[in-house]
Design an enzyme around this catalytic site. Structure first.
Site, PDB file in Angstrom:
ATOM      1  N   GLY A  39       0.515  -0.715   0.115  1.00 43.48           N
ATOM      2  CA  GLY A  39      -0.199  -0.256   0.404  1.00 43.48           C
ATOM      3  C   GLY A  39       0.353   1.362  -0.213  1.00 43.48           C
ATOM      4  NE  ARG A  61      -2.537  -4.123  -0.900  1.00 39.91           N
ATOM      5  CZ  ARG A  61      -2.297  -3.707   0.374  1.00 39.91           C
ATOM      6  NH1 ARG A  61      -0.825  -3.599   1.227  1.00 39.91           N
ATOM      7  NH2 ARG A  61      -2.231  -2.788   1.595  1.00 39.91           N
ATOM      8  CG  ASP A 118       5.506  -7.021   8.196  1.00 35.59           C
ATOM      9  OD1 ASP A 118       6.398  -6.481   8.423  1.00 35.59           O
ATOM     10  OD2 ASP A 118       4.958  -6.959   9.727  1.00 35.59           O
ATOM     11  CB  THR A 150       3.104   0.746   6.554  1.00 36.81           C
ATOM     12  OG1 THR A 150       1.939   0.111   6.756  1.00 36.81           O
ATOM     13  CG2 THR A 150       4.373  -0.389   7.636  1.00 36.81           C
ATOM     14  CG  ASP A 190      -1.312  -0.638   8.632  1.00 37.33           C
ATOM     15  OD1 ASP A 190      -1.678   0.199   8.034  1.00 37.33           O
ATOM     16  OD2 ASP A 190      -0.623  -1.279   7.988  1.00 37.33           O
ATOM     17  CG  ASP A 223       1.640  -3.441  10.368  1.00 38.81           C
ATOM     18  OD1 ASP A 223       2.921  -2.586   9.793  1.00 38.81           O
ATOM     19  OD2 ASP A 223       1.116  -4.126  10.442  1.00 38.81           O
ATOM     20  CG  MET A 245      -8.020   2.109   6.422  1.00 39.28           C
ATOM     21  SD  MET A 245      -7.272   1.426   4.260  1.00 39.28           S
ATOM     22  CE  MET A 245      -6.466   3.175   4.161  1.00 39.28           C
ATOM     23  N   GLY A 246      -4.980   0.381   9.529  1.00 42.02           N
ATOM     24  CA  GLY A 246      -4.054   0.304  10.158  1.00 42.02           C
ATOM     25  C   GLY A 246      -3.846  -1.209  10.518  1.00 42.02           C
ATOM     26  NE  ARG A 247      -2.358  -5.410   5.999  1.00 42.75           N
ATOM     27  CZ  ARG A 247      -2.776  -5.252   4.464  1.00 42.75           C
ATOM     28  NH1 ARG A 247      -3.426  -6.192   5.212  1.00 42.75           N
ATOM     29  NH2 ARG A 247      -2.378  -4.826   3.970  1.00 42.75           N
ATOM     30  CG  HIS A 253      -7.809   3.889   0.310  1.00 39.13           C
ATOM     31  ND1 HIS A 253      -8.873   3.151   0.074  1.00 39.13           N
ATOM     32  CD2 HIS A 253      -6.596   2.610  -0.129  1.00 39.13           C
ATOM     33  CE1 HIS A 253      -8.596   1.280   0.470  1.00 39.13           C
ATOM     34  NE2 HIS A 253      -6.999   1.506  -0.008  1.00 39.13           N
ATOM     35  CD  GLN A 287      -6.798   5.979   7.203  1.00 37.82           C
ATOM     36  OE1 GLN A 287      -6.409   6.070   8.712  1.00 37.82           O
ATOM     37  NE2 GLN A 287      -7.242   5.567   6.560  1.00 37.82           N
TER      38      GLN A 287
HETATM   39  O1  F6P Z   1      -1.442  -1.702   4.963  1.00 39.55           O
HETATM   40  C1  F6P Z   1      -1.341   0.227   4.562  1.00 39.55           C
HETATM   41  C2  F6P Z   1      -3.507  -0.518   3.648  1.00 39.55           C
HETATM   42  O2  F6P Z   1      -3.820   1.165   4.317  1.00 39.55           O
HETATM   43  C3  F6P Z   1      -4.087  -0.553   5.586  1.00 39.55           C
HETATM   44  O3  F6P Z   1      -3.765  -0.129   6.681  1.00 39.55           O
HETATM   45  C4  F6P Z   1      -5.306  -1.142   5.639  1.00 39.55           C
HETATM   46  O4  F6P Z   1      -6.090  -2.575   5.767  1.00 39.55           O
HETATM   47  C5  F6P Z   1      -5.009  -1.861   3.334  1.00 39.55           C
HETATM   48  O5  F6P Z   1      -3.525  -0.989   3.377  1.00 39.55           O
HETATM   49  C6  F6P Z   1      -5.719  -1.303   2.390  1.00 39.55           C
HETATM   50  O6  F6P Z   1      -5.610  -2.157   1.647  1.00 39.55           O
HETATM   51  P1  F6P Z   1      -6.200  -0.842  -0.006  1.00 39.55           P
HETATM   52  O7  F6P Z   1      -5.164  -0.242  -0.610  1.00 39.55           O
HETATM   53  O8  F6P Z   1      -4.987  -2.906  -1.073  1.00 39.55           O
HETATM   54  O9  F6P Z   1      -7.028  -1.802  -0.048  1.00 39.55           O
END
Ligand code: F6P
Length: 339
Positions: free
Chosen positions: A10, A71, A102, A124, A126, A128, A168-170, A269, A271
């Site tokens: 992301g 991804r 990660d 990231t 997140d 994390d 967000m933040g997983r 998104h 964010q």
């Molecule tokens: O890992 C970053 C992140 O923004 C997470 O917080 C969120 O769950 C995910 O990516 C969203 O993924 P995508 O951009 O594939 O919808």
């Protein structure tokens, strides 16, 4: 030396300053850099761009990534893995700098295990990644979420409502924690804590009693038990958490139980876009330059990370040992301010 650079996973504010730092540092030390497009997909499918005719200066303040991202997991089949190795050879890449979270760093470690020289740079929103104190992207994303909650405060106040903001933040609650703390939520729900509906309702009622409205922040990754998993999965097997709609679920629960008019907003998104904050610009710049320095010092197989106020290199295995989640001290601080 010929460097390759890619950005995977992301996107987040800070990627462009990191790319810029890699290119400037390598050039200043007498080396060249080739960009691979759209993360590992660019290495698999041989999609490249040079930086010779690009003015990289303004990139320091631009969100997104000029290299694009995806991804893509390049090691899911032996054929794709071979394509990656062939692309590196075709372009005479001595060292690859992989900028990502990660998943991207795990793919970088896999490439290193196959005998290639790789240096990682963590990013990231997140926050994390275990080995680094902070990842760039987080400060910018959380700053946007703080502004969003402040805007929601105005409308919640005008209409005497409860508003739930889902961020967000997983599976790490860093963005929710920062938003709740820095924008003054009445209650913040993190993936690191069990869902406690009674406590949530108690603090919502207290906020409404005191000032006529209440604000709740919820991390997309909270565990609601029976509501379970409904999201699709990405190529690395991660559930698409925003599809669960936990903010909307909580808003319905609050309205049903308290009879207060309640709304929810999912910032999503938003964010991840926009200019990086000062902190993220500086961190990304330092880590990008450090990655080149590590490579030139023969320290490939490492990831450039922030430890305290220093940027240092740590081995991929250490960087990927365990994700960084919100610990008890932060959680204690957060709940000091519950409504
Ligand atoms: O890992 C970053 C992140 O923004 C997470 O917080 C969120 O769950 C995910 O990516 C969203 O993924 P995508 O951009 O594939 O919808």
């Amino acid at each position: 030396m010929r460097f390759g650079v890619l950005t995977g996973g992301g996107d987040c504010p800070g990627l462009n300053p990191a790319i810029r730092a890699v290119v400037y540092r390598a050039r200043q030390r007498g080396h060249t850099v080739l960009g691979f497009l759209d993360g590992w997909k660019g290495l698999r499918d041989d999609l490249t761009r040079g930086f010779e005719d690009v003015d990289l200066g303004p990139l320091v303040g631009k969100g997104g990534t000029v290299l694009g991202s995806s991804r893509t997991n390049p090691f899911t089949t032996p054929e794709d893995a071979d394509k990656v190795l062939r692309t590196l050879d075709r372009h005479g890449i001595d060292v690859l700098i992989a900028i990502g979270g990660d998943d991207t760093l795990s793919a970088g470690r896999e490439l290193a295990r196959r005998g290639r020289k790789v240096v990682g740079v963590p990013k990231t929103m997140d926050n994390d990644v275990g080995a680094t104190d902070w990842t760039f992207g987080f400060d910018s994303a959380a700053t946007v979420a703080v502004e969003a909650l402040e805007r929601l405060r105005d409308t919640a106040d005008s209409h005497h409502r409860v508003v739930v903001l889902e961020v967000m933040g997983r599976h790490a609650g860093w963005v929710a924690l920062a938003t709740g703390l820095a924008a003054g939520a009445d209650f913040t729900l993190l993936p690191e804590e069990p869902y406690r509906p009674e406590e949530l309702l108690q603090h919502v009622r207290a906020g409404v009693a005191r000032r006529g409205y209440a604000l709740v922040v919820a991390s997309e990754g909270i565990d609601l038990g029976a509501k379970g998993s409904v999201g699709g999965k990405d190529e690395f097997g991660h559930e698409l958490l925003r599809e669960r709609g936990v903010g909307a679920f909580l808003a319905r629960q609050i309205e049903e139980q308290t009879k207060f008019e309640t709304r929810s907003a999912q910032i999503g998104h938003i964010q991840r876009g926009g200019p990086p904050t000062l902190f993220d610009r500086l961190l990304a710049t330092r880590l990008g330059a450090k990655a080149v320095d590590l490579a030139l010092a023969g320290r490939t197989g490492e990831v450039a990370v922030l430890r305290g106020s220093e940027v240092v290199g740590v081995p991929f295995d250490e960087a990927l040992r365990s994700p960084k989640v919100v610990g008890p001290e932060w959680i204690d601080l957060l709940h000091t301010f519950d409504g």
